[in-house]
Structure formats: C-alpha cells, structure tokens
Write an enzyme that holds these catalytic residues in place. Structure first.
Site, PDB file in Angstrom:
ATOM      1  CB  SER A 141      -0.851   0.001   1.276  1.00  7.38           C
ATOM      2  OG  SER A 141      -1.506   1.246   1.448  1.00  7.38           O
ATOM      3  CE1 TYR A 154      -4.578  -2.091   4.942  1.00 10.52           C
ATOM      4  CE2 TYR A 154      -3.330  -0.078   4.584  1.00 10.52           C
ATOM      5  CZ  TYR A 154      -4.054  -1.147   4.085  1.00 10.52           C
ATOM      6  OH  TYR A 154      -4.251  -1.269   2.728  1.00 10.52           O
TER       7      TYR A 154
HETATM    8  P1  NAD Z   1     -11.467  -6.267  -0.176  1.00  8.33           P
HETATM    9  O1  NAD Z   1     -12.079  -6.137   1.171  1.00  8.33           O
HETATM   10  O2  NAD Z   1     -12.254  -5.862  -1.372  1.00  8.33           O
HETATM   11  O3  NAD Z   1     -10.980  -7.776  -0.402  1.00  8.33           O
HETATM   12  C1  NAD Z   1     -10.283  -8.450   0.589  1.00  8.33           C
HETATM   13  C2  NAD Z   1     -10.135  -9.894   0.192  1.00  8.33           C
HETATM   14  O4  NAD Z   1      -9.408 -10.549   1.247  1.00  8.33           O
HETATM   15  C3  NAD Z   1     -11.449 -10.645   0.024  1.00  8.33           C
HETATM   16  O5  NAD Z   1     -11.314 -11.547  -1.046  1.00  8.33           O
HETATM   17  C4  NAD Z   1     -11.573 -11.408   1.345  1.00  8.33           C
HETATM   18  O6  NAD Z   1     -12.297 -12.627   1.215  1.00  8.33           O
HETATM   19  C5  NAD Z   1     -10.116 -11.692   1.630  1.00  8.33           C
HETATM   20  N1  NAD Z   1      -9.852 -11.998   3.023  1.00  8.33           N
HETATM   21  C6  NAD Z   1     -10.118 -11.259   4.116  1.00  8.33           C
HETATM   22  N2  NAD Z   1      -9.759 -11.925   5.225  1.00  8.33           N
HETATM   23  C7  NAD Z   1      -9.235 -13.104   4.817  1.00  8.33           C
HETATM   24  C8  NAD Z   1      -8.693 -14.220   5.482  1.00  8.33           C
HETATM   25  N3  NAD Z   1      -8.613 -14.275   6.823  1.00  8.33           N
HETATM   26  N4  NAD Z   1      -8.258 -15.264   4.728  1.00  8.33           N
HETATM   27  C9  NAD Z   1      -8.357 -15.249   3.386  1.00  8.33           C
HETATM   28  N5  NAD Z   1      -8.856 -14.204   2.704  1.00  8.33           N
HETATM   29  C10 NAD Z   1      -9.294 -13.145   3.417  1.00  8.33           C
HETATM   30  O7  NAD Z   1     -10.089  -5.466  -0.082  1.00  8.33           O
HETATM   31  P2  NAD Z   1      -9.168  -4.735  -1.197  1.00  8.33           P
HETATM   32  O8  NAD Z   1      -9.374  -3.275  -1.063  1.00  8.33           O
HETATM   33  O9  NAD Z   1      -9.318  -5.369  -2.517  1.00  8.33           O
HETATM   34  O10 NAD Z   1      -7.734  -5.026  -0.580  1.00  8.33           O
HETATM   35  C11 NAD Z   1      -6.862  -6.029  -1.076  1.00  8.33           C
HETATM   36  C12 NAD Z   1      -5.450  -5.698  -0.665  1.00  8.33           C
HETATM   37  O11 NAD Z   1      -5.077  -4.447  -1.221  1.00  8.33           O
HETATM   38  C13 NAD Z   1      -5.266  -5.591   0.852  1.00  8.33           C
HETATM   39  O12 NAD Z   1      -4.027  -6.146   1.226  1.00  8.33           O
HETATM   40  C14 NAD Z   1      -5.253  -4.091   1.066  1.00  8.33           C
HETATM   41  O13 NAD Z   1      -4.545  -3.730   2.223  1.00  8.33           O
HETATM   42  C15 NAD Z   1      -4.554  -3.624  -0.193  1.00  8.33           C
HETATM   43  N6  NAD Z   1      -4.785  -2.226  -0.531  1.00  8.33           N
HETATM   44  C16 NAD Z   1      -6.043  -1.754  -0.738  1.00  8.33           C
HETATM   45  C17 NAD Z   1      -6.203  -0.413  -1.064  1.00  8.33           C
HETATM   46  C18 NAD Z   1      -7.546   0.182  -1.313  1.00  8.33           C
HETATM   47  O14 NAD Z   1      -7.648   1.401  -1.400  1.00  8.33           O
HETATM   48  N7  NAD Z   1      -8.605  -0.611  -1.478  1.00  8.33           N
HETATM   49  C19 NAD Z   1      -5.095   0.440  -1.156  1.00  8.33           C
HETATM   50  C20 NAD Z   1      -3.834  -0.091  -0.938  1.00  8.33           C
HETATM   51  C21 NAD Z   1      -3.684  -1.425  -0.624  1.00  8.33           C
END
Ligand code: NAD
Length: 259
Positions: A141, A154
């Site tokens: 991130s 985080y």
């Molecule tokens: P999201 O909530 O849309 O998806 C999260 C996914 O993780 C889902 O498929 C969920 O089933 C899975 N998950 C959650 N807990 C779990 C567990 N215990 N075991 C297995 N799977 C699990 O989130 P997102 O926004 O797509 O985030 C994905 C990644 O990207 C994360 O690591 C997040 O920190 C990172 N990220 C997101 C953003 C953003 O703005 N959305 C920005 C930077 C980084």
C-alpha cells in the site's frame, strides 16, 4: 512468460485481488483464487474467470492460519503441478486511535496483511527454486511507504511487508525469482467503503468529507486507482521484461507518495 503459468492470489474474491485474477485469466494464467466465503458464494466468480480459457480453483484457506496456508499451496501443486506466481493480497483494515485500538484487531491485521505472506512465500519457494523461475508479488500500500493516523496496525503491517519483500528478493536473486511490492493508493473496493464511516467518526467529519478531504486529498490525481491498473502492473512484474526488477516497492498511487 513463455509457457503456461499458475498463480495463487490470496484474497481474490473481491476488490484488487479479483481485479488481478481477471487480468491474469485474460493473460492465460491458471489460477487459485482465495477468500473466506463458502465455495457456493464464489462459484459464479470462479466460473466467470474460466470463460477466459484457463483453469480456476477456489480455496478458502484462512490467511490467519499457517497450516491452512501451506495446505493450500500443496493442493495447488497437486492440481497444477507447480505454482509459479504468488500474489499476497489478502488484507483487512481497522481504523481507530492507538489508545482505543482493539488488541484482537491488531493481531488479525498483522496475521492476514503480513504473516500470511511469509507463510505462503515459505511454502512456495522450494518449487520455484526447483523450476528456476518464480514471481512473488506483495500487494502492500502507499501505507507501506508513508503513515496516516488511526491505522497503526495496517501501516505497521504494510511497512513490514515492504521489508519482507526486500529480504525475499535478496535471498533468491540468483534463482530466477523476483519479489516485488505494489503500493496502491486508494482504490474504491469494499475495504475502503467499510472504513469511511469509522474514519468519519474518528475525525468527527462527514462521510462525504472523508472521501474528498481525507482519501482523495492524498491523491494528486483526485481519482481512485482502478483494479485494472493494478492488474496491469502485476502482469508487467510477471513478464520477462521485469526480470531485473526485484526488491522494489512500486507506488501506483496517483502521485500520493510524491508529496
Ligand atoms: P477487499 O475487502 O475488497 O478484499 C479483501 C479480500 O481478502 C477478500 O477476497 C476477502 O475474502 C479476503 N480476506 C479477508 N480476510 C481473509 C482471510 N482471513 N483469509 C483469506 N482471505 C481473506 O479489499 P481490497 O481493497 O481489494 O484489498 C486487497 C489488498 O489491497 C489488501 O491487502 C489491502 O490492504 C490492499 N490495498 C487496498 C487499497 C484500497 O484502497 N482498497 C489500497 C492499498 C492497498
């Protein structure tokens, strides 16, 4: 990437992971998708990815459980004969001041956002080393490079995964394996949608103000990053053209960390 590859993408039933799965399926990469939902709920997504002509299996290994993580890797190797690419993407968020931050949330965020990447990498490396090729992509991130208030666990996990990425890269640099972190800015996924009310509460402002004055205030483009842009980045890191890129933390953040 000349021959057919197989990838495991953790947390790929939603958001960024699902976007990367779409991009990989379109590029002809067989997939293990992962999340915590029951298989029946994910079946339409799994079948949709297979329409691109690749094989896709769903594995609901819980990223909080090291035993389930290594079992997922073994099931994938048995099904596909090897795992060439891992994308450590699963992640959760919790927004609260440190003095009110629940211990259980801290532990869960460190386990899912950081330790799961160590466990899956440890399980996948022997096969990658044996084949002399591998790609490890950690979805960190912008919070792997800079902090924001109220996101202690985080930010700690994301800075940690950047350090883990560098260490993996150094250990396997001579074996055809690269390890890189992608550092997205804000992407409008369920993870971000869910934190808007908590951020509004923690800062005492409206939800509209959170989007305008907190989330996109950090992003000079004033636009959310898209899952398609992140899939394209991940695919590039898998390509032969990226073979000399390893150990980096690559911002895809609309200019956020240029500040
Ligand atoms: P999201 O909530 O849309 O998806 C999260 C996914 O993780 C889902 O498929 C969920 O089933 C899975 N998950 C959650 N807990 C779990 C567990 N215990 N075991 C297995 N799977 C699990 O989130 P997102 O926004 O797509 O985030 C994905 C990644 O990207 C994360 O690591 C997040 O920190 C990172 N990220 C997101 C953003 C953003 O703005 N959305 C920005 C930077 C980084």
């Amino acid at each position: 990437m000349s021959d057919k590859k197989t990838a495991i993408i953790t947390g790929s039933t939603s958001g960024i992971g699902l976007g990367i799965a779409e991009g990989f399926a379109q590029a002809g990469i067989n997939l293990v998708i992962n999340g915590i939902e029951p298989a029946a709920e994910v079946e339409a997504v799994r079948a949709g990815l297979e329409k691109h002509g690749v094989k896709v299996i769903y594995d609901n290994a819980n990223m909080m459980d090291p035993g389930e993580i290594s079992a997922m890797l073994m099931r994938a190797e048995a099904e596909f004969g090897g795992v060439d690419i891992i994308v450590n993407n699963a992640g959760i968020q919790h927004v609260a001041p440190i003095d009110e931050f629940p211990e259980a949330k801290w532990d869960a965020i460190i386990a899912i956002n950081l330790s799961s990447a160590f466990h899956l990498t440890k399980a996948a490396l022997p096969g990658m080393k044996a084949r002399g090729w591998g790609r490890i992509i950690n979805v960190a991130s912008a919070h792997g490079l800079v902090a924001s208030p109220f996101k202690s666990a985080y930010v700690a996990a994301k800075h940690g995964i950047v350090g883990l990425t560098k260490t993996i890269a150094l250990e396997v640099a001579e074996q055809g394996i690269t390890a890189n972190a992608i550092c997205p800015g804000y992407v409008l996924t369920p993870l971000v949608q869910k934190q808007i009310p908590d951020t509004a509460k923690a800062r005492g402002i409206s939800e509209e103000s959170v989007i305008r004055d907190v989330l996109l205030a950090n992003q000079p483009t004033r636009e959310f990053v898209t899952t398609e842009q992140l899939a394209a980045t991940a695919l590039f890191l898998c390509s032969d053209g990226a073979a000399a890129m390893t150990g980096i933390a690559l911002p895809v953040d609309g200019g956020w960390t240029a500040h």
